[in-house]
Scaffold this motif. Structure first.
Motif, PDB file in Angstrom:
ATOM      1  N   UNK A 109      -5.146  -8.319   1.153  1.00 61.23           N
ATOM      2  CA  UNK A 109      -5.615  -8.563   2.521  1.00 61.23           C
ATOM      3  C   UNK A 109      -4.490  -8.306   3.519  1.00 61.23           C
ATOM      4  N   UNK A 110      -4.905  -8.070   4.768  1.00 64.38           N
ATOM      5  CA  UNK A 110      -3.923  -7.869   5.831  1.00 64.38           C
ATOM      6  C   UNK A 110      -3.016  -9.091   5.957  1.00 64.38           C
ATOM      7  N   UNK A 111      -3.627 -10.278   5.875  1.00 57.48           N
ATOM      8  CA  UNK A 111      -2.844 -11.513   6.031  1.00 57.48           C
ATOM      9  C   UNK A 111      -1.790 -11.640   4.925  1.00 57.48           C
ATOM     10  N   UNK A 112      -2.173 -11.243   3.707  1.00 53.68           N
ATOM     11  CA  UNK A 112      -1.204 -11.302   2.597  1.00 53.68           C
ATOM     12  C   UNK A 112      -0.014 -10.379   2.863  1.00 53.68           C
ATOM     13  N   UNK A 113      -0.318  -9.175   3.329  1.00 47.35           N
ATOM     14  CA  UNK A 113       0.768  -8.216   3.579  1.00 47.35           C
ATOM     15  C   UNK A 113       1.693  -8.716   4.669  1.00 47.35           C
ATOM     16  N   UNK A 114       1.088  -9.272   5.727  1.00 48.35           N
ATOM     17  CA  UNK A 114       1.876  -9.785   6.838  1.00 48.35           C
ATOM     18  C   UNK A 114       2.783 -10.918   6.360  1.00 48.35           C
TER      19      UNK A 114
END
Lengths: 331, 95
Positions: A109-114
């Motif tokens: 997910x985007x949140x994980x990458x961030x």
């Protein structure tokens, strides 16, 4: 934008031999036949993890890469230079968005990458841990850093993973303007006053070696290249791409009347290549480990931006939820 | 710090009038209106389009790659659907 040989970071996931034999063999024969792999297709777990790591680090590099150049937006020497620099920095943000989307198709997910970026767990291109001390640095970044990035990225347009290849096609199209505007800044300075020429030379002195390091360790020390080549994520070796970059860039520096900061640099008539002196890989390793001039500052800036934007994200989500409620839809 | 992402939208662009909308990528947005605004910034910085569609990714139903053979294989042996299947003497014109 900017990837260095991003396959050099992190540990390599276990090789594909552990995967069920049949699908793995079919997968490799599709790759060998230059077929593209799409998100819902079967793929070996190691292929997925390698791509997640490479694409997300590439995306982080775009986002962190906005900082050193953004540093000069308010001090650009003319309105023309300012609008160009704003457009370039906005492009880098856009490149980050294309790449995050491509990585998300692999199940992160985007949140994980961030979170991985902000916690320091994920790497980004080490070139952005150098400071932009003068206006000439903006020129040198466009010319050299974007130039090196283009060299690295053009082969990725033919990467076996469809979403990554498509993102790279868009990025490469936009990248050429970045490099040309950088060279034009260097050209203007090199035709200017003595102080302006000195400023251009100083920028070249500081950015030349870090730009060469963007291609990653020499082939002899590059652990992950073979598997990435088999998977057609990577098409050329680090040293091949570096040599290509040197061969096209040295004459450009000569045109500017600037001196490449390398006493060993010479033309090898027999091989028809420029030969450089030894690269100081201890510097590369140190910057990668977090000891570059700006590592701490870059991450701090990203964390601050993330925190400062929190209320906007919350407000937008609350607004969307209320609109949906009013429309009688399930949220 | 575990925030949840805004919903994912797929973005389609009509590059000029007369052409169909084509898928170009995806993005996150809190709602459809924001998705259009973000799509403008992310995918049309160089006059790439004259019209945008955004669709929640969750609303797209896709065929299963594992069933690709069952779906598309039957078309493979129907060469008679193509004009070149029919042998016509060269002297016959305008066919």
């Amino acid at each position: 934008m900017y990837t260095q040989a991003l396959d050099t970071h992190g540990k390599e996931p276990a090789a594909a031999v552990t995967e069920a034999d049949g699908p793995a063999r079919r997968f490799q024969s599709r790759i060998d036949a230059e077929d593209k792999i799409e998100p819902k297709d079967w793929m070996p777990e190691a292929y997925r993890q390698t791509l997640i790591r490479q694409i997300s680090q590439h995306a982080h590099s775009e986002i962190v890469g906005m900082l050193p150049e953004g540093n000069w937006i308010t001090r650009a020497p003319s309105l023309k230079r300012k609008v160009v620099l704003i457009a370039k920095v906005q492009d880098e943000g856009g490149h980050g968005m294309y790449l995050y989307s491509a990585a998300e198709t692999l199940g992160i997910s985007r949140a994980q990458m961030l979170e991985q970026l902000l916690s320091g767990a994920a790497k980004y291109s080490s070139i952005f841990n150098y400071p932009t001390l003068t206006w000439a640095d903006v020129g040198a970044i466009g010319w050299l850093v974007d130039g090196a990035a283009i060299m690295n990225q053009i082969p990725i347009c033919r990467c076996s993973y469809g979403p990554y290849a498509r993102a790279m096609v868009r990025i490469c199209k936009e990248e050429s303007f970045h490099q040309r505007q950088g060279f034009e800044i260097m050209l203007t300075l090199s035709q200017g006053t003595h102080a302006q020429r000195a400023m251009a030379q100083d920028a070249l002195n500081r950015w030349w070696w870090p730009s060469l390091m963007m291609f990653g360790p020499s082939d002899a020390d590059s652990k992950h290249s073979a598997q990435s080549m088999r998977w057609k994520i990577k098409r050329f070796s680090n040293d091949e791409l570096r040599q290509k970059f040197i061969d096209i860039t040295v004459p450009q520096a000569h045109f500017l009347g600037l001196t490449i900061p390398d006493n060993d640099l010479h033309w090898d008539e027999a091989a028809q290549h420029y030969r450089i002196g030894p690269i100081d890989w201890s510097e590369f390793q140190a910057v990668l480990k977090g000891h570059g001039p700006c590592n701490r500052e870059r991450l701090e800036a990203r964390r601050r931006a993330h925190e400062a934007g929190r209320w906007v994200r919350e407000a937008a989500a609350a607004h969307a939820a209320r609109q949906a409620r009013r429309a009688g839809e399930p949220t | 710090m575990s925030e949840t992402d805004w919903p994912l939208f797929e973005v389609f662009i009509r590059s000029r009038s007369g052409l169909e909308h084509k898928h170009v990528g995806s993005l996150h947005a809190a709602d459809a209106r924001m998705a259009i605004e973000h799509a403008r910034d992310v995918y049309t910085r160089r006059q790439e389009g004259v019209s945008l569609w955004v669709v929640r990714s969750a609303d797209i139903v896709a065929s299963d790659p594992g069933e690709a053979d069952a779906l598309f294989e039957p078309a493979r042996d129907k060469v008679y659907r193509h004009p070149t299947f029919y042998a016509i003497p060269d002297e016959v014109k305008n066919l």
